[in-house]
Design a protein around this motif. Structure first.
Motif, PDB file in Angstrom:
ATOM      1  N   VAL A  93      -1.298  12.329   1.250  1.00  0.00           N
ATOM      2  CA  VAL A  93      -2.593  12.917   1.593  1.00  0.00           C
ATOM      3  C   VAL A  93      -3.417  11.977   2.457  1.00  0.00           C
ATOM      4  N   ILE A  94      -3.533  10.763   2.001  1.00  0.00           N
ATOM      5  CA  ILE A  94      -4.375   9.828   2.741  1.00  0.00           C
ATOM      6  C   ILE A  94      -3.759   9.477   4.093  1.00  0.00           C
ATOM      7  N   SER A  95      -2.441   9.399   4.138  1.00  0.00           N
ATOM      8  CA  SER A  95      -1.776   9.090   5.396  1.00  0.00           C
ATOM      9  C   SER A  95      -2.104  10.144   6.436  1.00  0.00           C
ATOM     10  N   ARG A  96      -1.946  11.371   6.026  1.00  0.00           N
ATOM     11  CA  ARG A  96      -2.193  12.456   6.958  1.00  0.00           C
ATOM     12  C   ARG A  96      -3.646  12.446   7.429  1.00  0.00           C
ATOM     13  N   ALA A  97      -4.536  12.276   6.483  1.00  0.00           N
ATOM     14  CA  ALA A  97      -5.959  12.293   6.839  1.00  0.00           C
ATOM     15  C   ALA A  97      -6.278  11.184   7.839  1.00  0.00           C
ATOM     16  N   LEU A  98      -5.672  10.033   7.643  1.00  0.00           N
ATOM     17  CA  LEU A  98      -5.966   8.919   8.535  1.00  0.00           C
ATOM     18  C   LEU A  98      -5.288   9.084   9.896  1.00  0.00           C
ATOM     19  N   GLN A  99      -4.105   9.664   9.863  1.00  0.00           N
ATOM     20  CA  GLN A  99      -3.411   9.881  11.136  1.00  0.00           C
ATOM     21  C   GLN A  99      -4.213  10.839  12.006  1.00  0.00           C
ATOM     22  N   GLN A 100      -4.788  11.822  11.335  1.00  0.00           N
ATOM     23  CA  GLN A 100      -5.582  12.780  12.106  1.00  0.00           C
ATOM     24  C   GLN A 100      -6.800  12.123  12.734  1.00  0.00           C
ATOM     25  N   ARG A 101      -7.183  11.028  12.169  1.00  0.00           N
ATOM     26  CA  ARG A 101      -8.331  10.334  12.745  1.00  0.00           C
ATOM     27  C   ARG A 101      -7.890   9.264  13.721  1.00  0.00           C
ATOM     28  N   GLY A 102      -6.640   9.301  14.063  1.00  0.00           N
ATOM     29  CA  GLY A 102      -6.173   8.399  15.106  1.00  0.00           C
ATOM     30  C   GLY A 102      -5.618   7.062  14.656  1.00  0.00           C
ATOM     31  N   TYR A 103      -5.279   6.951  13.387  1.00  0.00           N
ATOM     32  CA  TYR A 103      -4.714   5.679  12.938  1.00  0.00           C
ATOM     33  C   TYR A 103      -3.197   5.792  12.860  1.00  0.00           C
ATOM     34  N   GLU A 104      -2.575   4.662  13.056  1.00  0.00           N
ATOM     35  CA  GLU A 104      -1.127   4.625  12.942  1.00  0.00           C
ATOM     36  C   GLU A 104      -0.831   4.014  11.576  1.00  0.00           C
ATOM     37  N   ILE A 105      -0.203   4.782  10.717  1.00  0.00           N
ATOM     38  CA  ILE A 105      -0.009   4.339   9.340  1.00  0.00           C
ATOM     39  C   ILE A 105       1.400   3.840   9.054  1.00  0.00           C
ATOM     40  N   THR A 106       1.470   2.703   8.368  1.00  0.00           N
ATOM     41  CA  THR A 106       2.750   2.220   7.868  1.00  0.00           C
ATOM     42  C   THR A 106       2.609   2.213   6.357  1.00  0.00           C
ATOM     43  N   HIS A 107       3.566   2.813   5.710  1.00  0.00           N
ATOM     44  CA  HIS A 107       3.449   2.967   4.264  1.00  0.00           C
ATOM     45  C   HIS A 107       4.484   2.140   3.503  1.00  0.00           C
ATOM     46  N   ALA A 108       3.988   1.334   2.567  1.00  0.00           N
ATOM     47  CA  ALA A 108       4.886   0.561   1.714  1.00  0.00           C
ATOM     48  C   ALA A 108       4.585   0.972   0.281  1.00  0.00           C
ATOM     49  N   GLN A 109       5.581   0.864  -0.575  1.00  0.00           N
ATOM     50  CA  GLN A 109       5.360   1.335  -1.942  1.00  0.00           C
ATOM     51  C   GLN A 109       5.260   0.235  -2.981  1.00  0.00           C
ATOM     52  N   ASP A 110       5.665  -0.948  -2.638  1.00  0.00           N
ATOM     53  CA  ASP A 110       5.544  -2.023  -3.615  1.00  0.00           C
ATOM     54  C   ASP A 110       5.439  -3.376  -2.912  1.00  0.00           C
ATOM     55  N   GLN A 111       5.384  -4.409  -3.698  1.00  0.00           N
ATOM     56  CA  GLN A 111       5.222  -5.747  -3.138  1.00  0.00           C
ATOM     57  C   GLN A 111       6.373  -6.099  -2.205  1.00  0.00           C
ATOM     58  N   GLU A 112       7.565  -5.821  -2.677  1.00  0.00           N
ATOM     59  CA  GLU A 112       8.740  -6.197  -1.912  1.00  0.00           C
ATOM     60  C   GLU A 112       8.750  -5.574  -0.523  1.00  0.00           C
ATOM     61  N   LYS A 156      -3.369   2.700  19.306  1.00  0.00           N
ATOM     62  CA  LYS A 156      -3.957   3.161  18.058  1.00  0.00           C
ATOM     63  C   LYS A 156      -4.203   1.965  17.150  1.00  0.00           C
ATOM     64  N   THR A 157      -5.130   2.153  16.231  1.00  0.00           N
ATOM     65  CA  THR A 157      -5.384   1.106  15.260  1.00  0.00           C
ATOM     66  C   THR A 157      -4.270   1.177  14.216  1.00  0.00           C
ATOM     67  N   ARG A 158      -3.692   0.034  13.904  1.00  0.00           N
ATOM     68  CA  ARG A 158      -2.574   0.022  12.961  1.00  0.00           C
ATOM     69  C   ARG A 158      -3.038  -0.288  11.546  1.00  0.00           C
ATOM     70  N   LEU A 159      -2.617   0.527  10.628  1.00  0.00           N
ATOM     71  CA  LEU A 159      -3.086   0.396   9.254  1.00  0.00           C
ATOM     72  C   LEU A 159      -1.919   0.368   8.270  1.00  0.00           C
ATOM     73  N   LEU A 160      -1.972  -0.598   7.387  1.00  0.00           N
ATOM     74  CA  LEU A 160      -0.926  -0.726   6.377  1.00  0.00           C
ATOM     75  C   LEU A 160      -1.403  -0.102   5.076  1.00  0.00           C
ATOM     76  N   LEU A 161      -0.620   0.805   4.542  1.00  0.00           N
ATOM     77  CA  LEU A 161      -0.974   1.489   3.297  1.00  0.00           C
ATOM     78  C   LEU A 161       0.017   1.071   2.225  1.00  0.00           C
ATOM     79  N   VAL A 162      -0.467   0.401   1.218  1.00  0.00           N
ATOM     80  CA  VAL A 162       0.405   0.016   0.110  1.00  0.00           C
ATOM     81  C   VAL A 162      -0.015   0.850  -1.091  1.00  0.00           C
ATOM     82  N   GLU A 163       0.814   1.771  -1.444  1.00  0.00           N
ATOM     83  CA  GLU A 163       0.445   2.753  -2.479  1.00  0.00           C
ATOM     84  C   GLU A 163       1.712   3.316  -3.098  1.00  0.00           C
ATOM     85  N   ASP A 164       1.764   3.339  -4.421  1.00  0.00           N
ATOM     86  CA  ASP A 164       2.995   3.818  -5.048  1.00  0.00           C
ATOM     87  C   ASP A 164       2.960   5.297  -5.419  1.00  0.00           C
TER      88      ASP A 164
END
Lengths: 181, 181
Positions: B18-37, B3-11
DNA sequence: CGAGGCTGCGACATCATGCCTCAGGCCGTA
DNA sequence: TACGGCCTGAGGCATGATGTCGCAGCCTCG
């Protein structure tokens, strides 16, 4: 020492004269071109340190000039100036190699600061977070229209269809200037 | 294939989900971070092909992350997304290395289109090529109004002020359309 | 050359917006 | 308790924006 040489690409006679004079008084040597053709014609013949491009040259755009300019003068600093500023064209301009992007109206000091200055008027790091005001509805609409327009290569009819608005309406909106904010 | 790996930085929790789910359904593998650290902490540990950064992370900005990300993953395509878009931050983001800049509200298709964008002329895998129709101006306006209204806890007067429109006008807009499309 | 698409623009009826105003509700506080 | 301050819904009017139609000019492609 020699004067700094600056290329001004601007089709509005009046504005060109005003800005030329202002910059000359500050010690710059200005070469003025009015369209793509004239600009391209200058490429081999003179050297430039800076360039100011008006984004809208009559019917054409000056964006295409950026790669050519950068190719001839790798060290050239390019400022794109426009009365119809939008995020879409700003992103495009920077990606093509422009060093800065400024909306008209802008006074001589702002223009010079953007051209020479490293960062724009303010240190971005924290000012970005501080400016937490949502865009006005009008501004949002303008940005969206510009973005879609760009995706359609400037085709007004196609853009109007996608946006589900009447072509005549889109046409009228485009003639007006973008709302300041 | 992987799968295509996608980094989501969003607080914003909600938007991220919402966006994670939508992208996962399109075949992306999502990693979610919430801040800089959190983001910086991921740098050595995983590979990414794309990144979506929300510009405003609570008090901080994600702009500073761009150079680090680019350094670790030179081929990474970065999309900066923000509800507080401005030409200044757009220019800054692109100069720092972002590949695109988009203002919220934007639907999943627009986000994906902006992210993948560059690869024009790529004969998109049949299915995906379908319709990446941009939102109509009316829906865009509606979504934006709703969002700002939420932020102001339903206060119409405050919302109208921020949106720089007359309270009476906002009032009328709210009474009318639930806006279909 | 002709079909078809795009563009700019005039005209006009209709709808949306800006602006002012009034009345009522809700809250702190003097 | 009466007051100021802020919010809300709503009416009315002048003015501006939009939808619609039409026309002419310009390209491009077959």
């Amino acid at each position: 020492m020699d004067k700094t040489r600056l290329l001004l690409v601007e089709d509005d006679e009046v504005f060109a004269r005003v800005i030329s004079r202002a910059l000359q008084q500050r010690g710059y040597e200005i070469t003025h071109a009015q369209d793509q053709e004239q600009t391209l014609g200058l490429l081999g013949k003179a050297d430039f340190d800076y360039a100011i491009l008006d984004l809208n040259l009559g019917g054409e755009t000056s964006l295409q000039l950026i790669p050519s300019l950068k190719q001839h003068y790798p060290a050239l600093k390019i400022l794109v100036l426009t009365g119809y500023a939008s995020i879409a064209t700003a992103v495009e301009a920077i990606k093509l190699g422009a060093d800065n992007y400024l909306a008209k109206p802008a006074d001589t000091d702002e223009i010079l600061a953007s051209l020479l200055g490293q960062s724009s008027s303010q240190p971005l790091p924290d000012s970005a977070a501080a400016k937490m005001e949502p865009m006005s509805v009008r501004r949002l609409e303008w940005e969206h229209i510009q973005k879609v327009l760009m995706e359609n290569d400037g085709n007004i009819s196609a853009t109007a269809r996608q946006l589900k608005m009447h072509r005549r309406t889109l046409q009228r909106k485009l003639q007006k200037r973008p709302v300041a904010e």
